[in-house]
Design a protein around this motif. Structure first.
Motif, PDB file in Angstrom:
ATOM      1  N   ASP A  78       0.928  -0.874  -0.345  1.00 47.56           N
ATOM      2  CA  ASP A  78       0.043   0.226  -0.075  1.00 47.56           C
ATOM      3  C   ASP A  78       0.738   1.109  -0.504  1.00 47.56           C
ATOM      4  OD1 ASP A  78      -2.634  -1.429  -0.016  1.00 47.56           O
ATOM      5  OD2 ASP A  78      -3.025  -1.212   2.365  1.00 47.56           O
ATOM      6  N   LEU A  79       1.590   1.097  -0.604  1.00 44.10           N
ATOM      7  CA  LEU A  79       2.417   2.370  -0.951  1.00 44.10           C
ATOM      8  C   LEU A  79       2.471   2.937  -1.915  1.00 44.10           C
ATOM      9  CD1 LEU A  79       6.445   0.472  -0.490  1.00 44.10           C
ATOM     10  CD2 LEU A  79       4.741   1.783   1.273  1.00 44.10           C
ATOM     11  N   SER A  80       3.226   4.506  -2.297  1.00 47.38           N
ATOM     12  CA  SER A  80       2.590   5.411  -3.223  1.00 47.38           C
ATOM     13  C   SER A  80       3.778   5.760  -3.426  1.00 47.38           C
ATOM     14  CB  SER A  80       1.832   6.882  -3.125  1.00 47.38           C
ATOM     15  OG  SER A  80       2.631   7.379  -2.254  1.00 47.38           O
ATOM     16  N   THR A  81       4.029   6.005  -5.389  1.00 44.13           N
ATOM     17  CA  THR A  81       5.169   6.495  -5.274  1.00 44.13           C
ATOM     18  C   THR A  81       6.729   7.125  -4.762  1.00 44.13           C
ATOM     19  OG1 THR A  81       4.358   7.579  -7.387  1.00 44.13           O
ATOM     20  CG2 THR A  81       5.126   4.989  -7.722  1.00 44.13           C
ATOM     21  N   ASP A  82       5.583   8.041  -3.882  1.00 37.11           N
ATOM     22  CA  ASP A  82       6.158   9.191  -3.029  1.00 37.11           C
ATOM     23  C   ASP A  82       6.203   8.741  -1.962  1.00 37.11           C
ATOM     24  OD1 ASP A  82       5.955  11.211  -5.161  1.00 37.11           O
ATOM     25  OD2 ASP A  82       3.945  12.173  -4.503  1.00 37.11           O
ATOM     26  N   ASP A  83       5.956   8.017  -1.065  1.00 39.18           N
ATOM     27  CA  ASP A  83       6.057   7.741   0.221  1.00 39.18           C
ATOM     28  C   ASP A  83       7.539   7.782  -0.076  1.00 39.18           C
ATOM     29  OD1 ASP A  83       3.363   6.871   0.892  1.00 39.18           O
ATOM     30  OD2 ASP A  83       2.922   4.964   0.069  1.00 39.18           O
ATOM     31  N   CYS A  84       7.635   7.903   1.566  1.00 41.46           N
ATOM     32  CA  CYS A  84       8.859   8.079   2.406  1.00 41.46           C
ATOM     33  C   CYS A  84       9.784   6.591   2.526  1.00 41.46           C
ATOM     34  CB  CYS A  84       9.441   8.297   3.595  1.00 41.46           C
ATOM     35  SG  CYS A  84       8.487  10.543   3.795  1.00 41.46           S
ATOM     36  N   VAL A  85       9.011   5.676   2.173  1.00 47.41           N
ATOM     37  CA  VAL A  85       9.772   4.298   1.957  1.00 47.41           C
ATOM     38  C   VAL A  85       9.835   3.825   0.873  1.00 47.41           C
ATOM     39  CG1 VAL A  85       8.766   2.103   2.887  1.00 47.41           C
ATOM     40  CG2 VAL A  85       7.599   3.739   3.951  1.00 47.41           C
ATOM     41  N   ASN A  86       9.416   4.341  -0.112  1.00 43.47           N
ATOM     42  CA  ASN A  86       9.787   3.759  -1.535  1.00 43.47           C
ATOM     43  C   ASN A  86      11.000   5.099  -1.687  1.00 43.47           C
ATOM     44  OD1 ASN A  86       9.907   2.666  -4.077  1.00 43.47           O
ATOM     45  ND2 ASN A  86       8.790   4.424  -4.736  1.00 43.47           N
ATOM     46  N   ARG A  87      11.641   5.763  -1.193  1.00 38.66           N
ATOM     47  CA  ARG A  87      12.828   6.249  -1.237  1.00 38.66           C
ATOM     48  C   ARG A  87      13.842   5.775  -0.119  1.00 38.66           C
ATOM     49  NH1 ARG A  87       8.700  10.658  -2.015  1.00 38.66           N
ATOM     50  NH2 ARG A  87       9.649  12.650  -0.508  1.00 38.66           N
ATOM     51  N   SER A  88      13.764   4.857   1.035  1.00 32.77           N
ATOM     52  CA  SER A  88      14.610   5.338   1.771  1.00 32.77           C
ATOM     53  C   SER A  88      15.219   4.084   2.484  1.00 32.77           C
ATOM     54  CB  SER A  88      14.317   5.705   2.955  1.00 32.77           C
ATOM     55  OG  SER A  88      12.598   5.290   3.303  1.00 32.77           O
ATOM     56  N   TYR A  89      14.609   3.410   1.865  1.00 32.25           N
ATOM     57  CA  TYR A  89      14.567   1.785   1.755  1.00 32.25           C
ATOM     58  C   TYR A  89      16.372   1.364   1.817  1.00 32.25           C
ATOM     59  CZ  TYR A  89      14.500   0.494  -2.643  1.00 32.25           C
ATOM     60  OH  TYR A  89      13.724   0.167  -4.193  1.00 32.25           O
ATOM     61  N   ALA A  90      16.520   0.873   2.360  1.00 33.48           N
ATOM     62  CA  ALA A  90      18.295   0.564   3.153  1.00 33.48           C
ATOM     63  C   ALA A  90      18.909  -0.969   4.144  1.00 33.48           C
ATOM     64  CB  ALA A  90      19.165   1.721   2.999  1.00 33.48           C
ATOM     65  N   LEU A  91      19.908  -1.691   2.192  1.00 31.18           N
ATOM     66  CA  LEU A  91      20.146  -2.773   3.246  1.00 31.18           C
ATOM     67  C   LEU A  91      21.515  -2.959   4.093  1.00 31.18           C
ATOM     68  CD1 LEU A  91      18.935  -6.213   3.825  1.00 31.18           C
ATOM     69  CD2 LEU A  91      21.326  -6.068   2.181  1.00 31.18           C
ATOM     70  N   SER A  92      21.057  -3.449   5.322  1.00 29.64           N
ATOM     71  CA  SER A  92      22.566  -3.294   6.110  1.00 29.64           C
ATOM     72  C   SER A  92      23.919  -4.093   5.497  1.00 29.64           C
ATOM     73  CB  SER A  92      22.776  -3.843   7.721  1.00 29.64           C
ATOM     74  OG  SER A  92      21.955  -5.073   7.800  1.00 29.64           O
ATOM     75  N   PRO A  93      25.050  -3.561   5.508  1.00 30.77           N
ATOM     76  CA  PRO A  93      25.960  -4.458   4.726  1.00 30.77           C
ATOM     77  C   PRO A  93      26.153  -5.318   4.475  1.00 30.77           C
ATOM     78  CG  PRO A  93      26.959  -2.554   5.676  1.00 30.77           C
ATOM     79  CD  PRO A  93      25.676  -2.483   5.963  1.00 30.77           C
ATOM     80  N   ASP A  94      25.837  -6.176   6.560  1.00 31.63           N
ATOM     81  CA  ASP A  94      26.060  -7.786   6.606  1.00 31.63           C
ATOM     82  C   ASP A  94      24.031  -8.326   6.223  1.00 31.63           C
ATOM     83  OD1 ASP A  94      23.865  -6.895   8.458  1.00 31.63           O
ATOM     84  OD2 ASP A  94      25.189  -7.254  10.294  1.00 31.63           O
ATOM     85  N   GLY A  95      23.376  -7.729   5.406  1.00 27.84           N
ATOM     86  CA  GLY A  95      21.973  -7.793   5.505  1.00 27.84           C
ATOM     87  C   GLY A  95      21.106  -8.560   6.682  1.00 27.84           C
ATOM     88  N   ARG A  96      21.649  -8.233   7.874  1.00 22.47           N
ATOM     89  CA  ARG A  96      20.863  -8.267   8.243  1.00 22.47           C
ATOM     90  C   ARG A  96      19.546  -7.420   8.844  1.00 22.47           C
ATOM     91  NH1 ARG A  96      23.980 -10.073  13.433  1.00 22.47           N
ATOM     92  NH2 ARG A  96      21.778 -10.338  14.797  1.00 22.47           N
ATOM     93  N   TYR A  97      19.915  -5.864   8.677  1.00 21.70           N
ATOM     94  CA  TYR A  97      18.757  -5.220   9.173  1.00 21.70           C
ATOM     95  C   TYR A  97      17.954  -4.793   7.395  1.00 21.70           C
ATOM     96  CZ  TYR A  97      20.203  -5.980  13.568  1.00 21.70           C
ATOM     97  OH  TYR A  97      20.893  -6.801  15.005  1.00 21.70           O
ATOM     98  N   LEU A  98      16.601  -4.494   7.274  1.00 22.02           N
ATOM     99  CA  LEU A  98      16.095  -2.776   6.202  1.00 22.02           C
ATOM    100  C   LEU A  98      16.051  -1.977   7.338  1.00 22.02           C
ATOM    101  CD1 LEU A  98      14.096  -5.825   4.344  1.00 22.02           C
ATOM    102  CD2 LEU A  98      15.675  -4.032   2.885  1.00 22.02           C
ATOM    103  N   ALA A  99      15.974  -1.213   6.677  1.00 18.73           N
ATOM    104  CA  ALA A  99      15.793   0.199   7.428  1.00 18.73           C
ATOM    105  C   ALA A  99      14.778   1.063   6.695  1.00 18.73           C
ATOM    106  CB  ALA A  99      16.837   1.065   8.213  1.00 18.73           C
ATOM    107  N   TRP A 100      13.963   1.921   6.680  1.00 18.26           N
ATOM    108  CA  TRP A 100      13.652   2.829   6.027  1.00 18.26           C
ATOM    109  C   TRP A 100      13.024   3.852   7.236  1.00 18.26           C
ATOM    110  CZ3 TRP A 100      11.068  -2.323   6.877  1.00 18.26           C
ATOM    111  CH2 TRP A 100      10.149  -2.180   6.884  1.00 18.26           C
ATOM    112  N   ILE A 101      12.398   4.915   6.606  1.00 16.81           N
ATOM    113  CA  ILE A 101      11.921   5.580   6.719  1.00 16.81           C
ATOM    114  C   ILE A 101      10.085   6.485   6.469  1.00 16.81           C
ATOM    115  CG2 ILE A 101      11.744   8.292   7.218  1.00 16.81           C
ATOM    116  CD1 ILE A 101      14.687   8.177   7.575  1.00 16.81           C
ATOM    117  N   VAL A 102       9.494   6.599   7.551  1.00 22.51           N
ATOM    118  CA  VAL A 102       8.119   6.751   7.033  1.00 22.51           C
ATOM    119  C   VAL A 102       7.240   8.310   7.974  1.00 22.51           C
ATOM    120  CG1 VAL A 102       6.444   6.498   9.140  1.00 22.51           C
ATOM    121  CG2 VAL A 102       7.365   4.549   8.050  1.00 22.51           C
TER     122      VAL A 102
END
Lengths: 385, 190
Positions: free
Chosen positions: A143-167
């Motif tokens: 349920d995202l829009s193309t403008d959502d912060c989530v879609n513009r901010s997601y990032a994976l930690s270098p070890d692959g263990r965590y995803l981070a995003w902005i809401v």
């Protein structure tokens, strides 16, 4: 004597101007125009009434034996509230359960992100996939829009263990939250960071995979420790908006003219002007740096988002100042370059299908995975051999 | 056979069509030009909401003058003029030019990169420290690419004012952001 570089200033102003959010003002303009018409008519009527009353009053006063008519207070015409676009709502999604299916065979572990159409028109689903041992595990944020912060901010930690995003609100008006989601399915942690909701502002994972760089609207740039929640302001040399090499030894950024590579202690180890920084060919962006700090993945800047140049990446040798010839077919559209260990190079190329090809340092193909073509194109978040 | 009474004449179809087309034209104009107008307004105000207000005010004036404007090119020129005039009126209403204390927050941008982001942050912060008048002159001269004369005409001021404001704006940029000074000014030996 100093001479103004007009083209550079002009390009930067144009780049900054693109931060404005396109909104539909038609309804607001028509309403405002109608209100202005009504206000003008009311003001005219009031003026006519006042003048008439004044004239009558004056006439009454000068006529003998007549009492002056009581005067009414002149109504005040107050301006209508200004019509502004209503604030955008924003999504605060939770990661779905992971599903698993057979995937293409590929050595190591690939972390991918895909943007797919959502269940309702105009919404999107961000799929995260992990390809390992021929199995493709996928979880989604929906349920995202193309403008959502989530879609513009997601990032994976270098070890692959965590995803981070902005809401948060895409306009950056309201307090925003940094969400850190373990990829093993554990509960997400939310940090009250007023992180900027804008592509390029982060979050950027640091090499330790335990701290995240964010551009906090209140506290400025800094890193947030996901274990303690402590925020440390950024004080190191150079741009905080840097990309790190996979081994955490180097980071690189561009200042629009030059590419700068620093070691983990913040010492500049290489610096070279990029041809695209001269203003001849639009801007450029640094999107990755090799583990030896010599090669940098370069993509076009947002000002070059049309024509055949859209999205294509090159590899620039910061030591020699020249582009490196990429392995594989001579003519190919390289969407993404990922630097691996031992000089390995992972290229994402577009054609009828999306192909991920892994090359050795000598340019020999080690493996390839083909994903069916279509609107959804996977982006590689990380590759762990 | 007696003469049939004449029915009330229907409005000429062309009139209806013209009116409908006019409304549609305005609709299309707003739809097509709002993003570009917002970009200029964003540079002028440094704030998305203020930019929207500014463009909205200018478009309202355009809407009210729409029938007098012959082409969309005229409409765009009229709207931009209105936009800058509203901004100029705001300067003149203020007793003293003031700069923003707090830089505006970063906002949405298309996917991009670290270096450009840094430049945007620096430039946004620097622009926030200029007066409205200095910002407007910079935007007109270096973003809209207008000449000094055109800028003066648009703002309704003397060419000398444009020159002095441009000079002050650039000088202030150099003071408030040495990084940008290095980027925008090349050493020239004579």
């Amino acid at each position: 004597m100093n001479e103004l570089r007009r083209e550079v200033l002009r390009a930067d102003l144009a780049d900054l101007a693109r931060e404005s959010v396109p909104v539909d003002l038609r309804e607001a303009v028509l309403q405002g125009s109608r209100r202005a018409t009504v206000r003008r008519r009311v003001a005219t009527a009031v003026a006519v009434t006042a003048i008439t009353a004044l004239a009558i009053g004056t006439l009454a006063a000068v006529l003998p034996g007549r009492r002056a008519l009581p005067t009414h207070p002149t109504p005040t015409v107050t301006a209508s509230p200004k019509v502004t676009a209503s604030p955008l709502g924003y999504a605060d999604p939770t990661l779905s359960a992971w599903t698993e299916k057979t995937g293409p065979s590929f050595p190591g572990t690939l972390y991918l992100a895909w943007l797919n159409p959502g269940q309702t028109t105009g919404t999107y689903r961000l799929d995260f996939s992990v390809l390992a041992n021929g199995r493709l595990r996928t979880a989604s944020l929906g349920d995202l829009s193309t403008d959502d912060c989530v879609n513009r901010s997601y990032a994976l930690s270098p070890d692959g263990r965590y995803l981070a995003w902005i809401v948060g609100d895409p306009r950056g008006r309201v307090g925003q939250t940094l969400v850190v989601q373990p990829t093993d399915g554990g509960p997400a942690t939310r940090y009250p960071a007023h992180a900027a909701c804008s592509s390029g502002y982060g979050p950027y994972w640091q090499p330790d995979s335990r701290s995240v760089f964010v551009y906090d609207n209140e506290r400025g740039p800094g890193t947030l420790n996901i274990t303690t929640g402590a925020f440390t302001p950024y004080v190191a040399y150079g741009s905080p908006f840097s990309v790190w090499s996979a081994n955490g030894a180097y980071r690189a950024y561009s200042d629009g003219l030059e590419i700068v590579v620093l070691d983990r202690n913040g010492q500049v180890v290489r610096q070279h002007a990029h041809p695209a920084g001269t203003g001849c060919c639009g801007g450029f962006s640094v999107r990755g740096v090799s583990n030896d700090g010599r090669l940098v993945g370069v993509g076009p800047s947002p000002s070059e988002t049309s024509g055949s140049n859209w999205g294509f990446m090159t590899v620039f040798d910061v030591a020699t100042g020249k582009d490196v010839k990429l392995p594989g077919p001579r003519i190919q559209a390289v969407e993404q370059v990922v630097f691996g260990p031992n000089g390995r190079l992972l290229l994402v190329t577009m054609g009828p299908n999306t192909t991920l090809t892994l090359y050795s340092a000598a340019g020999n193909q080690i493996a390839a995975a083909v994903f069916p073509g279509g609107p959804a194109v996977p982006g590689v978040l990380a590759y762990l051999p | 056979m007696g003469e049939q009474p004449l029915a009330a004449p229907a409005p000429p179809p062309s009139l209806w069509r013209e009116r409908a087309t006019t409304a549609e034209d305005f609709d299309a104009f707003v739809r097509a030009r709002t993003p570009a107008l917002l970009r200029s307004a964003y540079l002028l105000t440094g704030d998305q909401y203020l930019a929207q207000d500014l463009v909205q005010s200018a478009l309202i004036r355009t809407h009210r003058a729409w029938r007098r404007l012959e082409t969309q090119a005229h409409a765009e020129a009229y709207t931009r003029r209105a936009m800058y005039h509203v901004q100029v009126a705001l300067w003149r209403r203020r007793p003293k030019e003031s700069t923003m204390d707090t830089p505006p927050e970063p906002r949405y941008h298309a996917p991009d990169e670290a270096g450009a982001v840094l430049n945007r942050v620096l430039l946004r912060n620097a622009l926030a420290k200029l007066t409205s008048r200095q910002r407007a002159v910079l935007v007109l001269r270096f973003f809209e690419d207008l000449s000094e004369t055109e800028t003066a005409q648009l703002l309704g001021v003397q060419v000398g004012t444009v020159k002095s404001q441009t000079s002050k704006a650039l000088a202030r940029l150099r003071v408030v952001s040495p990084e940008l000074a290095q980027r925008y000014f090349a050493e020239v030996t004579r």
